[in-house]
Write an enzyme that holds these catalytic residues in place. Structure first.
Site, PDB file in Angstrom:
ATOM      1  N   HIS A   1      -1.491   6.321  -4.775  1.00 45.78           N
ATOM      2  CA  HIS A   1      -0.061   6.555  -4.755  1.00 45.78           C
ATOM      3  C   HIS A   1       0.395   6.266  -6.168  1.00 45.78           C
ATOM      4  CE1 HIS A   1       1.290   6.175  -0.271  1.00 45.78           C
ATOM      5  NE2 HIS A   1       0.672   7.301  -0.544  1.00 45.78           N
TER       6      HIS A   1
ATOM      7  N   GLU B   1      -4.032   1.382   2.629  1.00 45.06           N
ATOM      8  CA  GLU B   1      -3.246   1.067   1.420  1.00 45.06           C
ATOM      9  C   GLU B   1      -2.831  -0.399   1.418  1.00 45.06           C
ATOM     10  OE1 GLU B   1       0.424   3.287   1.174  1.00 45.06           O
ATOM     11  OE2 GLU B   1       0.964   2.423  -0.773  1.00 45.06           O
TER      12      GLU B   1
ATOM     13  N   ASP C   1       4.401   8.511  -4.876  1.00 46.36           N
ATOM     14  CA  ASP C   1       5.169   7.663  -3.949  1.00 46.36           C
ATOM     15  C   ASP C   1       6.310   6.970  -4.694  1.00 46.36           C
ATOM     16  OD1 ASP C   1       6.113   6.075  -1.928  1.00 46.36           O
ATOM     17  OD2 ASP C   1       4.393   4.715  -1.875  1.00 46.36           O
TER      18      ASP C   1
ATOM     19  N   LYS D   1      -1.100  -4.003  -0.362  1.00 49.55           N
ATOM     20  CA  LYS D   1       0.142  -4.336  -1.055  1.00 49.55           C
ATOM     21  C   LYS D   1       0.138  -5.816  -1.382  1.00 49.55           C
ATOM     22  CE  LYS D   1       5.081  -3.362  -0.858  1.00 49.55           C
ATOM     23  NZ  LYS D   1       6.163  -2.655  -0.194  1.00 49.55           N
TER      24      LYS D   1
ATOM     25  N   ASP E   1      10.474  -3.861  -7.632  1.00 51.13           N
ATOM     26  CA  ASP E   1      10.347  -2.590  -6.919  1.00 51.13           C
ATOM     27  C   ASP E   1       9.056  -1.878  -7.270  1.00 51.13           C
ATOM     28  OD1 ASP E   1      11.233  -0.385  -5.295  1.00 51.13           O
ATOM     29  OD2 ASP E   1      11.480   0.699  -7.175  1.00 51.13           O
TER      30      ASP E   1
ATOM     31  N   HIS F   1       1.591  -1.809  -6.273  1.00 48.05           N
ATOM     32  CA  HIS F   1       1.238  -2.831  -5.286  1.00 48.05           C
ATOM     33  C   HIS F   1       0.349  -3.950  -5.798  1.00 48.05           C
ATOM     34  CE1 HIS F   1       2.292  -0.278  -1.491  1.00 48.05           C
ATOM     35  NE2 HIS F   1       3.286  -0.393  -2.342  1.00 48.05           N
TER      36      HIS F   1
ATOM     37  N   ASP G   1       8.568   1.435  -6.504  1.00 43.74           N
ATOM     38  CA  ASP G   1       8.742   2.871  -6.231  1.00 43.74           C
ATOM     39  C   ASP G   1       9.735   3.614  -7.112  1.00 43.74           C
ATOM     40  OD1 ASP G   1       6.987   3.152  -3.756  1.00 43.74           O
ATOM     41  OD2 ASP G   1       8.250   1.474  -3.193  1.00 43.74           O
TER      42      ASP G   1
ATOM     43  N   ASP H   1      -1.990   1.954  -4.606  1.00 46.41           N
ATOM     44  CA  ASP H   1      -0.616   2.271  -4.987  1.00 46.41           C
ATOM     45  C   ASP H   1      -0.328   1.519  -6.279  1.00 46.41           C
ATOM     46  OD1 ASP H   1       2.292   1.782  -5.239  1.00 46.41           O
ATOM     47  OD2 ASP H   1       2.457   2.845  -3.336  1.00 46.41           O
TER      48      ASP H   1
ATOM     49  N   TRP I   1      -0.572   2.538   5.903  1.00 50.36           N
ATOM     50  CA  TRP I   1       0.064   1.399   5.235  1.00 50.36           C
ATOM     51  C   TRP I   1       0.945   0.695   6.270  1.00 50.36           C
ATOM     52  CZ3 TRP I   1       5.404   0.464   4.495  1.00 50.36           C
ATOM     53  CH2 TRP I   1       5.659  -0.802   3.911  1.00 50.36           C
TER      54      TRP I   1
END
Ligand code: RNT
Ligand code: ZN
Length: 412
Positions: free
Chosen positions: A279, A219, A319, A221, A287, A255, A289, A252, A178
């Site tokens: 993830h 990965e 993650d 995003k 955010d 993302h 995460d 993810d 990533w």
């Protein structure tokens, strides 16, 4: 009759084999990200976290050294059923110092030892952030040849480390790329950075390593903090890259655009890829995460993996990084919730539900799906905890509180 036996009878009435579900769940490995333990700081003392990601909060007791991180992870694993994997970043090298383009397996020997002693696997990630050469959040797509090749060398070095993990521990190591690369404002040229990224990745993946030991993923995003207008490694970019070059996509859950969900993407990729990686995380507004909660999307992700019969094709990693609560507690909540979601999925009468869909009986499908939400799933989860000798219900939190009092609160 015990609560578990009552639950089992209820599930059995619908043809669900509870014992088989418990056996299957016991074998699923989740890759636990090491970076929840110290807010993605790592051991290089490189300064602040960069790359458009951010840990917020200042809860006391964060791990400052490998020893502290190992101790915290041991605490977590004592409260999470089953045997898992640890996912680490290149900036967590433990044994000696080296520039990122010169990292070697020997710099991670303590990790290998840690994992071997506990029967854990290791996954890996090159670290393309929190470094002076990534100060402008450009790495593999950097217009400067010297900087770009520094990061290419880092990528190559990390693949050898991951392959070493796989060889030493006798289980496949996922090496996930990533990068933060992107721009805060509207770029003049989107094509050149993407062309450079493609070339850099080609150089990184050129070396053939044993597929028994290492598998590579990329990965994507949608945007990062301070990188809101353009992300070089977008979903389409990596989806095509992976399909053409034979590496895996890593999805993810944080993302994508807010109404776009990873749960829907799993079955869209599986017909085209042998495996895919996740993830699992919880996006909240800007955010990507937050700690996993046992929410609709987590259950849906787990349902899709199980429904697609893809437990051996979807590599599940977590993650998130929350510095506002006890970090060990955050880890335990996330790991247990991932497992709860998988158990929940394993306890659904998939074949019956699919048959309703195929017959076009959407009334019954909705009715049964909704009733199953209140089936006594918690009693089965409790049995799973007992089987693996970890505390059930809220009991585990007492142990974290005690750990905080005796260990974490002493870290100043
Ligand atoms: C960032 C990506 C990436 C990182 C970790 C630390 O948005 O999700 O996976 O969170 O590598
Ligand atoms: Zn991620």
């Amino acid at each position: 009759m015990s609560r578990f036996d009552t639950a089992k009878t209820l599930y059995q009435e619908y043809g669900v084999d509870v014992d088989a579900a418990l056996q299957t769940l016991g074998k699923i490995k989740i890759s636990m990200h090491c970076w929840q333990g110290d807010d993605v700081s790592g051991f290089e003392n490189a300064g602040d976290l960069s790359g458009g990601i951010m840990a917020t909060g200042n809860y006391p007791g964060k791990a400052r050294t490998a020893e502290e991180l190992f101790a915290d992870m041991d605490k977590v694993f004592s409260l999470v059923p089953g045997r898992h994997k640890v996912n680490l970043h290149a900036c967590y090298a433990t044994d000696g110092r080296a520039e990122r383009d010169a990292l070697e397996p020997r710099h991670f020997e303590s990790w290998v030892q840690y994992a071997r002693e506990r029967g854990l696997g290791l996954d890996f990630n090159p670290t393309f952030f929190s470094h002076p050469k990534a100060a402008d959040s450009l790495t593999l797509s950097h217009p400067d040849d010297a900087i770009r090749s520094f990061w290419v060398e880092h990528g190559k070095a990390c693949r050898r480390v991951a392959a070493h993990f796989g060889r030493e521990l006798g289980q496949l190591s996922l090496n996930n790329v990533w990068i933060p690369d992107g721009y805060k404002n509207v770029p003049a040229d989107r094509f050149s950075p993407r062309q450079r990224l493609k070339n850099s990745l080609d150089a990184i993946f050129a070396e053939k390593l044993d597929p028994e030991h290492i598998v590579d993923s990329v990965e994507s995003k949608v945007f990062g903090i301070g990188l809101e207008s353009f992300t070089v490694g977008s979903h389409e970019f990596y989806l095509n890259y992976a399909a053409q070059k034979g590496v895996l996509c890593l999805l993810d859950a944080g993302h994508y655009h807010p109404t776009e969900v990873v749960s829907d993407k799993i079955s869209a990729l599986l017909p085209f890829f042998d495996k895919l990686a996740l993830h699992v995380t919880r996006p909240v507004r800007w955010d990507s995460d937050h700690v996993l909660l046992f929410d609709d999307e987590l259950r849906e992700i787990a349902k899709e993996i199980v429904r697609c019969d893809a437990l051996d094709r979807v590599l599940i990693g977590l993650d998130f990084f929350d510095a506002s609560i006890n970090r060990v507690s955050a880890w335990v909540v996330g790991m247990r919730n991932m497992q709860k979601a998988l158990l929940h999925a394993l306890l659904l009468p998939h074949a019956k539900l699919a048959a309703m869909q195929a017959k076009g009986d959407f009334s019954e499908l909705m009715a049964v799906q909704e009733e199953f939400k209140l089936y006594p799933f918690g009693d089965v989860w409790e049995r799973f905890c007992e089987m693996h000798e970890v505390p059930a219900r809220c009991e585990w939190f007492k142990s974290v509180k005690e750990y905080e009092r005796t260990v974490q609160s002493k870290r100043k």
